[in-house]
Write a protein that holds these residues in place. Structure first.
Motif, PDB file in Angstrom:
ATOM      1  N   GLU A  83       0.807  28.766  45.910  1.00  0.00           N
ATOM      2  CA  GLU A  83       0.332  29.713  46.909  1.00  0.00           C
ATOM      3  C   GLU A  83      -0.007  28.866  48.119  1.00  0.00           C
ATOM      4  O   GLU A  83      -1.021  28.169  48.141  1.00  0.00           O
ATOM      5  CB  GLU A  83      -0.884  30.488  46.405  1.00  0.00           C
ATOM      6  CG  GLU A  83      -1.323  31.638  47.325  1.00  0.00           C
ATOM      7  CD  GLU A  83      -2.093  31.179  48.550  1.00  0.00           C
ATOM      8  OE1 GLU A  83      -1.757  31.632  49.674  1.00  0.00           O
ATOM      9  OE2 GLU A  83      -3.011  30.361  48.403  1.00  0.00           O
ATOM     10  N   GLY A 123       1.003  28.161  52.609  1.00  0.00           N
ATOM     11  CA  GLY A 123       1.762  28.409  53.817  1.00  0.00           C
ATOM     12  C   GLY A 123       2.600  27.222  54.232  1.00  0.00           C
ATOM     13  O   GLY A 123       3.574  27.361  54.980  1.00  0.00           O
ATOM     14  N   GLU A 138       5.187  23.892  53.574  1.00  0.00           N
ATOM     15  CA  GLU A 138       6.316  23.489  52.733  1.00  0.00           C
ATOM     16  C   GLU A 138       5.916  22.219  51.987  1.00  0.00           C
ATOM     17  O   GLU A 138       5.761  21.155  52.583  1.00  0.00           O
ATOM     18  CB  GLU A 138       7.546  23.240  53.599  1.00  0.00           C
ATOM     19  CG  GLU A 138       8.023  24.474  54.361  1.00  0.00           C
ATOM     20  CD  GLU A 138       9.134  24.161  55.333  1.00  0.00           C
ATOM     21  OE1 GLU A 138       9.519  22.978  55.441  1.00  0.00           O
ATOM     22  OE2 GLU A 138       9.617  25.099  55.998  1.00  0.00           O
ATOM     23  N   THR A 142       8.557  24.224  47.279  1.00  0.00           N
ATOM     24  CA  THR A 142       8.122  25.615  47.383  1.00  0.00           C
ATOM     25  C   THR A 142       9.289  26.595  47.424  1.00  0.00           C
ATOM     26  O   THR A 142       9.094  27.789  47.607  1.00  0.00           O
ATOM     27  CB  THR A 142       7.233  25.817  48.621  1.00  0.00           C
ATOM     28  OG1 THR A 142       7.935  25.357  49.787  1.00  0.00           O
ATOM     29  CG2 THR A 142       5.935  25.060  48.478  1.00  0.00           C
ATOM     30  N   THR A 170      10.563  30.899  52.587  1.00  0.00           N
ATOM     31  CA  THR A 170       9.487  31.463  53.394  1.00  0.00           C
ATOM     32  C   THR A 170       8.478  32.196  52.519  1.00  0.00           C
ATOM     33  O   THR A 170       7.478  32.703  53.010  1.00  0.00           O
ATOM     34  CB  THR A 170      10.047  32.441  54.443  1.00  0.00           C
ATOM     35  OG1 THR A 170      10.784  33.467  53.767  1.00  0.00           O
ATOM     36  CG2 THR A 170      10.970  31.717  55.411  1.00  0.00           C
ATOM     37  N   SER A 176       5.371  32.687  50.427  1.00  0.00           N
ATOM     38  CA  SER A 176       4.120  31.927  50.427  1.00  0.00           C
ATOM     39  C   SER A 176       3.484  31.841  49.053  1.00  0.00           C
ATOM     40  O   SER A 176       2.549  31.073  48.848  1.00  0.00           O
ATOM     41  CB  SER A 176       3.123  32.567  51.404  1.00  0.00           C
ATOM     42  OG  SER A 176       2.802  33.886  50.989  1.00  0.00           O
ATOM     43  N   GLU A 177       3.988  32.598  48.070  1.00  0.00           N
ATOM     44  CA  GLU A 177       3.402  32.561  46.729  1.00  0.00           C
ATOM     45  C   GLU A 177       4.430  32.948  45.692  1.00  0.00           C
ATOM     46  O   GLU A 177       5.181  33.918  45.863  1.00  0.00           O
ATOM     47  CB  GLU A 177       2.204  33.510  46.631  1.00  0.00           C
ATOM     48  CG  GLU A 177       1.530  33.491  45.270  1.00  0.00           C
ATOM     49  CD  GLU A 177       0.238  34.277  45.237  1.00  0.00           C
ATOM     50  OE1 GLU A 177      -0.453  34.230  44.202  1.00  0.00           O
ATOM     51  OE2 GLU A 177      -0.097  34.931  46.247  1.00  0.00           O
ATOM     52  N   ASP A 229      -1.937  24.967  45.842  1.00  0.00           N
ATOM     53  CA  ASP A 229      -0.794  24.859  46.755  1.00  0.00           C
ATOM     54  C   ASP A 229       0.473  24.388  46.043  1.00  0.00           C
ATOM     55  O   ASP A 229       1.570  24.607  46.539  1.00  0.00           O
ATOM     56  CB  ASP A 229      -1.144  23.939  47.923  1.00  0.00           C
ATOM     57  CG  ASP A 229      -2.316  24.493  48.722  1.00  0.00           C
ATOM     58  OD1 ASP A 229      -2.327  25.707  48.984  1.00  0.00           O
ATOM     59  OD2 ASP A 229      -3.247  23.730  49.059  1.00  0.00           O
TER      60      ASP A 229
END
Length: 246
Positions: free
Chosen positions: A81, A83, A85, A105, A114, A116-117, A212
């Motif tokens: 999770e 924002g 990379e 990611t 793109t 985010s999670e 992250d």
């Protein structure tokens, strides 16, 4: 089995086990500059929200990770999770330049997503996994953050024990050999065979939630040696039975 045969069989068992290699390699934490604590230490940790009902998890900030002996090691990527990379990388040739991108990611598919999670299913269905043959010593991995703008190497992992400080990219380490350690008894092992690594990429105003990237490191059992020992024990058992009835 006769009473006379029992000690003989026990001796044979010990003899066979004595031919096996010493205790299988373990994952060890160097906690000389580490701090015991829990995550999250700030915003919600979405991994724990999803797989532990939002409970806090015990482990260590600032640990360095090593192997007690040469071993096949499995790396499993459970998700992120974030924002930024971010990537998990390995050094395969001792440069060290961490040239091998293992997970990212985008779930390792080639270009950053793109999204985010995204999460796999813990404990048994990661998004991606790979197995590497590693030598004894420090495990040569790196988390790359913010598209390469920052990073944290194993062996140089800072402690981020205090909320909001020092605000460096870092990872939290927690063994899950017996499941997630959410009992909050203020104890946690320093070694095991299954270790979860939780990245904090120092983004989002240093939220200290350590979700992250989540990667698990596991030593891989050696089926061949287990089969060899089992066959040896069966053979010895048959021999002892023949002698007992001879």
């Amino acid at each position: 089995m006769t009473e006379i045969a029992k000690p003989a069989f026990a001796g044979c068992v010990l003899a066979v086990l004595g031919t096996a290699p010493a205790q299988a390699a373990m994952i060890n934490l160097d906690n000389s500059a580490a701090d015991f604590g829990t995550i999250p230490d700030g915003a919600d940790n979405d991994f724990l929200n999803t797989f532990a009902g939002g409970d806090e998890l015990e482990g260590y900030y600032g640990s360095q990770v090593s192997l007690s002996g040469a071993k096949d090691v499995r790396f499993e990527f459970f998700g992120w999770e974030a924002g930024f990379e971010n990537e998990f990388r390995l050094d395969r040739d001792s440069d060290p330049d961490f040239e091998t991108r293992v997970f990212g990611t985008d779930n390792g598919a080639g270009s950053d997503s793109t999204t985010s999670e995204k999460w796999g299913t813990y404990p048994g269905s990661p998004l991606a996994e790979t197995t590497e043959s590693l030598h004894k010593g420090e495990i040569p991995f790196q988390f790359l953050a913010d598209g390469g703008a920052d990073s944290v190497d194993n062996g140089d992992n800072p402690s981020d024990f205090e909320e909001g400080s020092p605000g460096e990219v870092n990872f939290f380490a927690s063994f899950d050999d017996s499941g997630l350690d959410t009992d909050l008894d203020e104890t946690h092992p320093n070694s095991g065979r299954s270790l979860l690594l939780f990245l904090d990429d120092a983004g989002a105003g240093n939220d200290d939630n350590h979700d992250d990237m989540v990667v698990r490191v596991q030593t891989v059992p050696t089926p061949g040696m287990l089969a060899l020992v089992g066959a040896g024990l069966l053979g010895l058992g048959a021999t002892v039975r023949r002698r007992a009835h001879g």
